[in-house]
Design an enzyme around this catalytic site. Sequence first.
Site, short mmCIF file in Angstrom:
data_model
loop_
_atom_site.label_atom_id
_atom_site.label_comp_id
_atom_site.label_asym_id
_atom_site.label_seq_id
_atom_site.Cartn_x
_atom_site.Cartn_y
_atom_site.Cartn_z
N THR A 1 34.46 36.86 55.29
CA THR A 1 35.91 35.61 54.73
C THR A 1 36.50 34.96 55.59
O THR A 1 37.16 34.05 56.36
CB THR A 1 36.35 36.98 54.36
OG1 THR A 1 36.05 37.05 52.83
CG2 THR A 1 38.16 36.27 54.25
N ARG B 1 40.72 38.66 46.40
CA ARG B 1 40.77 37.78 46.99
C ARG B 1 39.39 37.15 45.46
O ARG B 1 39.49 36.39 44.91
CB ARG B 1 39.57 37.52 47.92
CG ARG B 1 40.24 36.87 49.44
CD ARG B 1 39.65 37.56 50.97
NE ARG B 1 39.87 37.22 51.86
CZ ARG B 1 40.84 36.02 52.24
NH1 ARG B 1 40.26 34.78 51.62
NH2 ARG B 1 41.63 35.68 53.16
N ILE C 1 33.31 46.93 58.32
CA ILE C 1 34.22 45.90 58.62
C ILE C 1 35.34 45.55 58.88
O ILE C 1 36.09 45.13 58.46
CB ILE C 1 32.49 44.56 57.36
CG1 ILE C 1 31.50 45.74 57.05
CG2 ILE C 1 32.96 43.41 58.17
CD1 ILE C 1 30.85 44.50 55.98
N LYS D 1 30.53 47.40 51.76
CA LYS D 1 32.36 46.89 52.02
C LYS D 1 33.87 47.27 51.22
O LYS D 1 33.64 46.31 49.91
CB LYS D 1 32.70 45.83 52.61
CG LYS D 1 33.79 45.36 53.52
CD LYS D 1 33.24 43.92 54.02
CE LYS D 1 35.12 42.98 54.36
NZ LYS D 1 34.97 41.95 54.79
N TYR E 1 30.21 43.60 48.65
CA TYR E 1 31.58 43.26 48.84
C TYR E 1 32.58 43.53 47.92
O TYR E 1 32.08 42.31 47.07
CB TYR E 1 31.69 41.73 50.06
CG TYR E 1 32.62 41.52 50.62
CD1 TYR E 1 33.62 42.43 50.88
CD2 TYR E 1 33.49 40.49 51.47
CE1 TYR E 1 35.43 42.09 51.30
CE2 TYR E 1 33.94 39.89 51.55
CZ TYR E 1 35.01 40.78 52.01
OH TYR E 1 36.03 40.40 52.16
N TYR F 1 36.14 34.43 40.82
CA TYR F 1 36.63 33.81 39.86
C TYR F 1 36.36 33.85 38.66
O TYR F 1 36.62 33.78 37.18
CB TYR F 1 36.33 31.70 39.59
CG TYR F 1 36.81 30.75 39.31
CD1 TYR F 1 37.78 30.77 39.32
CD2 TYR F 1 36.21 30.48 38.43
CE1 TYR F 1 38.68 29.83 37.93
CE2 TYR F 1 37.31 29.63 37.56
CZ TYR F 1 38.43 29.56 37.67
OH TYR F 1 38.82 28.55 36.44
#
Length: 304
Positions: A49, A143, A208, A166, A138, A112
């Site tokens: 990202t 997000r 991270i 993560k 992740y 999405y």
Amino acid sequence: MGSAPQITGVYTAIVTPFTKDGQIDWGAYDKLLQLQAQAEVDGVVVTGTTGESPTLSVDEKVSLYRRARAFLPSSVKVMAGTGGNDTKQSVELSRLAQDAGVDSLLIVTPPYNKPTREGLYAHYEAIGKSVRIPLCLYHVPSRTGQKLSPEDLAFLCSLPQVTAVKEASADLCLFSKAVSLTRGQADYLSGDDFTFLPTLAVGGQGVISVVTNIFPRAFVQLTRAWRRGDTAAALAIHQAMFPLIECLFLESNPGPAKYILASQSLIQDSLRLPLVSVQPGTAKRLNECHETTKQKLQALGALA
């Protein structure tokens, strides 16, 4: 986790520097990689990202992977962000990343389209079977629009290819329970700088990080202090860093981080649309916070 390499310690989610006309600034990229190597971080995440992955072409991503692996010493691992919401495309990019020499892959839960738990399992299984290197799952609900439960994460970590997570929900209860339920099948890393120290206390194995683009040595020192049992030193570094960590998210990441790096003449303050440079008010706060944090870290001996 079997014999798969561990993914632990301090990984920097490195920014992708651009020239003013929007091309990758390879000279600046080398400077950033050198800064990380000198700080002795455990690894870097390329095209995550923070690296503005949605605006990078496949060719650009592969070039960034190759450059990082060729430039960095073997002691600094390279993790490539190759996840997306199309399993076939994620598989293809993951194979290219492996061919480029990366050590592991960061695979975001598909944004999405919000697959079911069974769909997520099939997604990670397909990617894992297509490569020979470990996957880091992740989880970033803010997000992706999909928050998984600790049970969901433990289910996905039953896949042998998934050796790390993560976890970026900023939910310490979720993090703690997920670590407990996973029972050593995967290492958990904080995906939120401000929860790094607290997650170490509940079984986390690393971070991270965004802030380590700017002060990589500080989190390396924090980690070493924690591991040797010097919790007071670890807390002092955390408290010194915390205001800057907050400031780095006053606007969309990596805008604030890039602004500070540009102020140090390491990169140009350039992002690809739809991201733009930070507003003047934010820039003023970043300047003040960066300088204050630098002074505190110097006093603590956390920059050397």
